[in-house]
Structure formats: structure tokens, C-alpha cells
Design an enzyme around this catalytic site. Structure first.
Site, mmCIF file in Angstrom:
data_model
loop_
_atom_site.group_PDB
_atom_site.id
_atom_site.type_symbol
_atom_site.label_atom_id
_atom_site.label_comp_id
_atom_site.label_asym_id
_atom_site.label_seq_id
_atom_site.Cartn_x
_atom_site.Cartn_y
_atom_site.Cartn_z
ATOM 1 N N TYR A 118 -9.647 18.352 -38.255
ATOM 2 C CA TYR A 118 -8.291 18.682 -37.803
ATOM 3 C C TYR A 118 -8.328 19.716 -36.679
ATOM 4 O O TYR A 118 -7.695 19.540 -35.628
ATOM 5 C CB TYR A 118 -7.503 19.197 -38.999
ATOM 6 C CG TYR A 118 -6.079 19.582 -38.715
ATOM 7 C CD1 TYR A 118 -5.091 18.612 -38.586
ATOM 8 C CD2 TYR A 118 -5.702 20.918 -38.598
ATOM 9 C CE1 TYR A 118 -3.769 18.964 -38.338
ATOM 10 C CE2 TYR A 118 -4.392 21.274 -38.350
ATOM 11 C CZ TYR A 118 -3.426 20.296 -38.227
ATOM 12 O OH TYR A 118 -2.125 20.646 -37.980
ATOM 13 N N SER B 279 -2.056 23.458 -33.287
ATOM 14 C CA SER B 279 -2.178 24.237 -34.525
ATOM 15 C C SER B 279 -2.926 25.530 -34.249
ATOM 16 O O SER B 279 -3.800 25.561 -33.363
ATOM 17 C CB SER B 279 -2.960 23.430 -35.567
ATOM 18 O OG SER B 279 -3.284 24.258 -36.683
HETATM 19 N N1 LIG Z 1 2.990 21.789 -41.437
HETATM 20 C C1 LIG Z 1 2.086 22.648 -41.012
HETATM 21 O O1 LIG Z 1 1.727 23.598 -41.739
HETATM 22 C C2 LIG Z 1 1.493 22.506 -39.630
HETATM 23 C C3 LIG Z 1 0.705 23.562 -39.144
HETATM 24 C C4 LIG Z 1 0.147 23.463 -37.880
HETATM 25 C C5 LIG Z 1 0.381 22.343 -37.103
HETATM 26 N N2 LIG Z 1 1.147 21.323 -37.600
HETATM 27 C C6 LIG Z 1 1.318 20.144 -36.750
HETATM 28 O O2 LIG Z 1 2.695 19.894 -36.542
HETATM 29 C C7 LIG Z 1 2.891 18.502 -36.327
HETATM 30 C C8 LIG Z 1 3.980 18.009 -37.265
HETATM 31 O O3 LIG Z 1 3.521 18.184 -38.594
HETATM 32 P P1 LIG Z 1 4.483 18.200 -39.868
HETATM 33 O O4 LIG Z 1 4.120 19.390 -40.642
HETATM 34 O O5 LIG Z 1 5.895 17.978 -39.450
HETATM 35 O O6 LIG Z 1 3.872 16.951 -40.641
HETATM 36 P P2 LIG Z 1 4.567 15.653 -41.218
HETATM 37 O O7 LIG Z 1 3.498 14.951 -41.968
HETATM 38 O O8 LIG Z 1 5.844 16.019 -41.917
HETATM 39 O O9 LIG Z 1 4.957 14.830 -39.900
HETATM 40 C C9 LIG Z 1 4.005 14.154 -39.100
HETATM 41 C C10 LIG Z 1 4.671 12.897 -38.569
HETATM 42 O O10 LIG Z 1 3.748 12.216 -37.694
HETATM 43 C C11 LIG Z 1 3.887 10.835 -37.942
HETATM 44 N N3 LIG Z 1 2.675 10.102 -37.565
HETATM 45 C C12 LIG Z 1 1.456 10.180 -38.159
HETATM 46 N N4 LIG Z 1 0.620 9.293 -37.597
HETATM 47 C C13 LIG Z 1 1.326 8.643 -36.621
HETATM 48 C C14 LIG Z 1 1.002 7.601 -35.719
HETATM 49 N N5 LIG Z 1 -0.221 7.041 -35.702
HETATM 50 N N6 LIG Z 1 1.963 7.172 -34.859
HETATM 51 C C15 LIG Z 1 3.206 7.707 -34.889
HETATM 52 N N7 LIG Z 1 3.574 8.709 -35.733
HETATM 53 C C16 LIG Z 1 2.638 9.169 -36.594
HETATM 54 C C17 LIG Z 1 4.122 10.741 -39.453
HETATM 55 O O11 LIG Z 1 4.669 9.497 -39.830
HETATM 56 C C18 LIG Z 1 5.046 11.915 -39.694
HETATM 57 O O12 LIG Z 1 6.405 11.550 -39.620
HETATM 58 C C19 LIG Z 1 1.542 17.827 -36.574
HETATM 59 O O13 LIG Z 1 0.933 17.519 -35.344
HETATM 60 C C20 LIG Z 1 0.777 18.869 -37.345
HETATM 61 O O14 LIG Z 1 -0.606 18.725 -37.166
HETATM 62 C C21 LIG Z 1 1.715 21.378 -38.842
#
Ligand SMILES: NC(=O)c1ccc[n+]([C@@H]2O[C@H](COP(=O)([O-])OP(=O)(O)OC[C@H]3O[C@@H](n4cnc5c(N)ncnc54)[C@H](O)[C@@H]3O)[C@@H](O)[C@H]2O)c1
Length: 232
Positions: A128, A115
Site C-alpha cells: 500500500y 496516504s
Molecule cells: N480511510 C483511511 O484511513 C485512508 C487513509 C489514507 C488514505 N486513504 C485513501 O483514501 C482513498 C479513499 O479511501 P476510503 O477510506 O474512502 O476507502 P473506501 O474503501 O471507502 O473507498 C474506496 C473506493 O474506491 C473504489 N475502488 C476500488 N477499486 C476501484 C477500481 N478498480 N475502480 C474504480 N473504483 C475503485 C471502491 O469501490 C470504493 O468505493 C483511497 O485511495 C485510500 O487509499 C484512506
């Protein structure tokens, strides 16, 4: 070519899985219903099963993640521990399991989705941001140790991306508007390119870093945030 994508049911993970499928990968998704990345036993068993049934994993994308918000001084032990368990230990468990199998084959590529919060301080995101900074450092160190085996390890650092993780923070479209406009009271400058990322924007960066077009790139951290962290 076989790619393992963790968090594949999530917004960014699903986009990565689709993009890699379009690029010719056989994609294996790992989400909570398949294995919990916080459990090294479950991860080892899952990776074993994939290597036996589907074949050698040539690419790994660490996308699984959780966001627990709250002021640093008010964070519970449970929120801190859960954040570290998924976002940092999860990356360690899966990367270790896959890298051990890639080493004798002397080939492979790993991308961790971290991130931009790992580099830019954000209110209410201490756990986070710390978890993502640790995952970033881990991935870079892994890249150094695996370079002699021609295995590249890189990081993609998204900013606000239109997925359930972001929209869950606020009420629907307000989340997108707030992200774009910024909030001076929270010292957030907004997004210079004028929109939040779509999951496909992040997936494109991941696909590039996994591809041969990035053959000489390792230990790098590529920010995909429309300029929100001002190039830091
Ligand atoms: N959406 C944003 O704005 C954003 C910004 C920066 C970074 N990110 C990062 O991108 C990545 C994806 O995020 P996203 O936005 O698609 O979120 P999301 O919540 O849509 O997807 C996250 C996925 O991780 C899975 N997950 C959570 N805990 C788990 C575990 N213990 N074992 C297996 N799977 C697990 C969840 O079930 C979910 O499907 C994350 O690492 C997040 O931190 C997202």
C-alpha cells in the site's frame, strides 16, 4: 465547472463529491460499477462519454484505492499486483485521460488522494505504502509537465480516516481507538490531535487545492492526519 471523482462511492470519495457539489461543481462519480480504473480502455471510454455528454472536466480527484495488508515477506503476487493496479496504475490511467483533454483548454486542477503511509513506514502496509508513494511521485511529475498549461496537480495524504477502509481493518470502534492511541509495539505514535479524520476533513483539503485560493500551489503534498506522521 465539472469535477470527476474516482472512488466516489467510498467514504472519502463521497465526502469529496458532496463538498465539491456544495462548492458549485457538477460532480461526476466513477466507481467500480461505472469503470475499473485498472483498465485504461474503460477509463478512456468513460472520460470520453463524460466529455461528450456532460462537458469539459475542469477538476479531477483520484480517490479510488484499495488496501491489502500483510507482512512484506508474506505478500502474495496477487495482492501486490492488485494494489499497484488500483492505487498507482489507476491514478496514471485516469490522470492521463483527463490531462490530455485539459491541455488544449489550458486550465484544470488535479488532486490525488494518497496516504501518509507513503512517507512514514508502517508494518503490514508495504504494498500500500509503495503504491501511494508511486502515485504521489507521478502526480508531482505530472504537475511539472502541466504547469505551462496552467494545470495544477497536488496530493492530499490522509492518515487514519473514519471510512470502511479503516474500520474494515479492525472491529468497528476499536479501529478508531487503536489509531488515536497508537501502538508502541508497531512503532505507531498515535494521533496528536486526539481523533481520527472524518472524511469531510480530507474533502476540505481537496476542495481547497482545487480552488482558486490555491492558484499558486502545485506539486505539493498536503498531509491531513492530525499530526500522526509528526510533520514529516
Ligand atoms: N480511510 C483511511 O484511513 C485512508 C487513509 C489514507 C488514505 N486513504 C485513501 O483514501 C482513498 C479513499 O479511501 P476510503 O477510506 O474512502 O476507502 P473506501 O474503501 O471507502 O473507498 C474506496 C473506493 O474506491 C473504489 N475502488 C476500488 N477499486 C476501484 C477500481 N478498480 N475502480 C474504480 N473504483 C475503485 C471502491 O469501490 C470504493 O468505493 C483511497 O485511495 C485510500 O487509499 C484512506
Amino acid at each position: 465547472m465539472i469535477a470527476l471523482v474516482t472512488g466516489a462511492s467510498g467514504g472519502i470519495g463521497a465526502a469529496v463529491a458532496k463538498r465539491l457539489t456544495d462548492d458549485g461543481f457538477t460532480v461526476v462519480g466513477l466507481d467500480v460499477d461505472d469503470a475499473d480504473v485498472t483498465s485504461s480502455e474503460q477509463v478512456e471510454a468513460f472520460v470520453d462519454r463524460i466529455e461528450d455528454s456532460t462537458g469539459p472536466i475542469t477538476a479531477l480527484v483520484n480517490t479510488a484505492g484499495i488496501l491489502r495488508t500483510g507482512k512484506a515477506v508474506e505478500l502474495s503476487d496477487a495482492d501486490w499486483a492488485a494494489t499497484m493496479a488500483v492505487n498507482t496504475s489507476g491514478v496514471f490511467h485516469v490522470s492521463r485521460a483527463v490531462a490530455r483533454r485539459m491541455i488544449p483548454r489550458r486550465a484544470g486542477a488535479i488532486v490525488t488522494v494518497a496516504s501518509n503511509a507513503s512517507k512514514t513506514a508502517r508494518q503490514n502496509m508495504a504494498a500500500y505504502a509503495a503504491s501511494k508513494a508511486a502515485a504521489t511521485a507521478f502526480t508531482k511529475c505530472l504537475g511539472l509537465e502541466l504547469a505551462e498549461f496552467h494545470i495544477r496537480c497536488n496530493v492530499v495524504a490522509p492518515g487514519s480516516t473514519d471510512t470502511p477502509m479503516l474500520t474494515g481493518l479492525w472491529d468497528g470502534s476499536d479501529a478508531l481507538l487503536t489509531s488515536v492511541e497508537g501502538s508502541p509495539e508497531a512503532y505507531r505514535v498515535g494521533i496528536p490531535l486526539g481523533r481520527v479524520a472524518q472524511p469531510s476533513d480530507v474533502a476540505d483539503a481537496v476542495a481547497f487545492l482545487l480552488s482558486d485560493r490555491a492558484a499558486h500551489i502545485t506539486m505539493q503534498d498536503l498531509t491531513v492526519d492530525g499530526g500522526a506522521s509528526l510533520g514529516v
